[in-house]
Write a protein that holds these residues in place. Sequence first.
Motif, mmCIF file in Angstrom:
data_model
loop_
_atom_site.group_PDB
_atom_site.id
_atom_site.type_symbol
_atom_site.label_atom_id
_atom_site.label_comp_id
_atom_site.label_asym_id
_atom_site.label_seq_id
_atom_site.Cartn_x
_atom_site.Cartn_y
_atom_site.Cartn_z
ATOM 1 N N LEU A 63 -56.188 -43.326 23.911
ATOM 2 C CA LEU A 63 -56.984 -43.120 25.117
ATOM 3 C C LEU A 63 -56.271 -43.630 26.365
ATOM 4 C CD1 LEU A 63 -59.613 -41.638 25.332
ATOM 5 C CD2 LEU A 63 -60.786 -43.820 25.476
ATOM 6 N N ALA A 64 -55.578 -44.744 26.248
ATOM 7 C CA ALA A 64 -54.828 -45.279 27.393
ATOM 8 C C ALA A 64 -53.724 -44.310 27.805
ATOM 9 C CB ALA A 64 -54.241 -46.645 27.051
ATOM 10 N N ALA A 65 -52.986 -43.814 26.835
ATOM 11 C CA ALA A 65 -51.911 -42.870 27.143
ATOM 12 C C ALA A 65 -52.485 -41.569 27.709
ATOM 13 C CB ALA A 65 -51.079 -42.582 25.891
ATOM 14 N N TYR A 66 -53.599 -41.117 27.128
ATOM 15 C CA TYR A 66 -54.192 -39.884 27.613
ATOM 16 C C TYR A 66 -54.614 -39.996 29.073
ATOM 17 C CZ TYR A 66 -57.146 -36.022 28.563
ATOM 18 O OH TYR A 66 -57.681 -34.933 29.187
ATOM 19 N N LEU A 95 -46.121 -38.799 38.189
ATOM 20 C CA LEU A 95 -44.901 -39.118 37.437
ATOM 21 C C LEU A 95 -44.935 -40.543 36.898
ATOM 22 C CD1 LEU A 95 -42.209 -37.347 39.650
ATOM 23 C CD2 LEU A 95 -43.037 -36.644 37.372
ATOM 24 N N VAL A 96 -45.450 -41.471 37.694
ATOM 25 C CA VAL A 96 -45.601 -42.853 37.223
ATOM 26 C C VAL A 96 -46.531 -42.878 36.009
ATOM 27 C CG1 VAL A 96 -46.563 -45.119 37.810
ATOM 28 C CG2 VAL A 96 -45.052 -43.948 39.426
ATOM 29 N N CYS A 97 -47.635 -42.146 36.097
ATOM 30 C CA CYS A 97 -48.578 -42.096 34.976
ATOM 31 C C CYS A 97 -47.938 -41.508 33.731
ATOM 32 C CB CYS A 97 -49.811 -41.282 35.358
ATOM 33 S SG CYS A 97 -50.865 -42.101 36.573
ATOM 34 N N LEU A 98 -47.170 -40.437 33.888
ATOM 35 C CA LEU A 98 -46.503 -39.830 32.734
ATOM 36 C C LEU A 98 -45.439 -40.758 32.154
ATOM 37 C CD1 LEU A 98 -46.271 -36.120 33.880
ATOM 38 C CD2 LEU A 98 -47.828 -37.121 32.184
ATOM 39 N N ALA A 102 -45.250 -42.113 28.247
ATOM 40 C CA ALA A 102 -44.051 -42.165 27.406
ATOM 41 C C ALA A 102 -43.838 -43.566 26.829
ATOM 42 C CB ALA A 102 -42.825 -41.718 28.211
ATOM 43 N N ILE A 103 -44.038 -44.568 27.649
ATOM 44 C CA ILE A 103 -43.848 -45.943 27.170
ATOM 45 C C ILE A 103 -44.906 -46.291 26.124
ATOM 46 C CG2 ILE A 103 -43.974 -48.371 27.838
ATOM 47 C CD1 ILE A 103 -42.780 -47.444 30.590
ATOM 48 N N ILE A 104 -46.163 -46.008 26.431
ATOM 49 C CA ILE A 104 -47.253 -46.374 25.521
ATOM 50 C C ILE A 104 -47.113 -45.656 24.173
ATOM 51 C CG2 ILE A 104 -49.745 -46.165 25.114
ATOM 52 C CD1 ILE A 104 -50.097 -46.615 28.160
ATOM 53 N N MET A 105 -46.812 -44.374 24.211
ATOM 54 C CA MET A 105 -46.836 -43.584 22.985
ATOM 55 C C MET A 105 -45.514 -43.554 22.219
ATOM 56 S SD MET A 105 -49.820 -42.445 22.353
ATOM 57 C CE MET A 105 -49.407 -41.273 21.065
#
Length: 111
Positions: A63-66, A95-98, A102-105
């Motif tokens: 959910l955090a990554a989503y 872009l920061v969110c994406l 990438a980091i989280i997942m």
Amino acid sequence: MTVLRSLLLFGAAALLEIGGAWLVWQGLREHRGWLWVGAGVIALGLYGAVATLQPDASFGRILAAYGGVFVAGSLLWGMVVDGFRPDRWDVLGALVCLGGVAIIMYAPRTS
């Protein structure tokens, strides 16, 4: 293949959640009727089901990554469906969110 599957599931989830919310918005705010609202509620329910198909078993992580996918997807939806034109700060924020997604997942983890 697992990363590709995960990315496709995030895309499907975004389409369902953002599309579902848009349908509810159209039904209520734009007075298109309860059929639109009902379709939106179904789409939102399907979003919840699609999220369970992610390979990672951690609800909080998914959910955090989503959340990052949702931010970028919402801007893209606005561009395609509503003619919204993001400014450079919208794009940078997405872009920061994406990057966070990438980091989280997909960052290597030791278990």
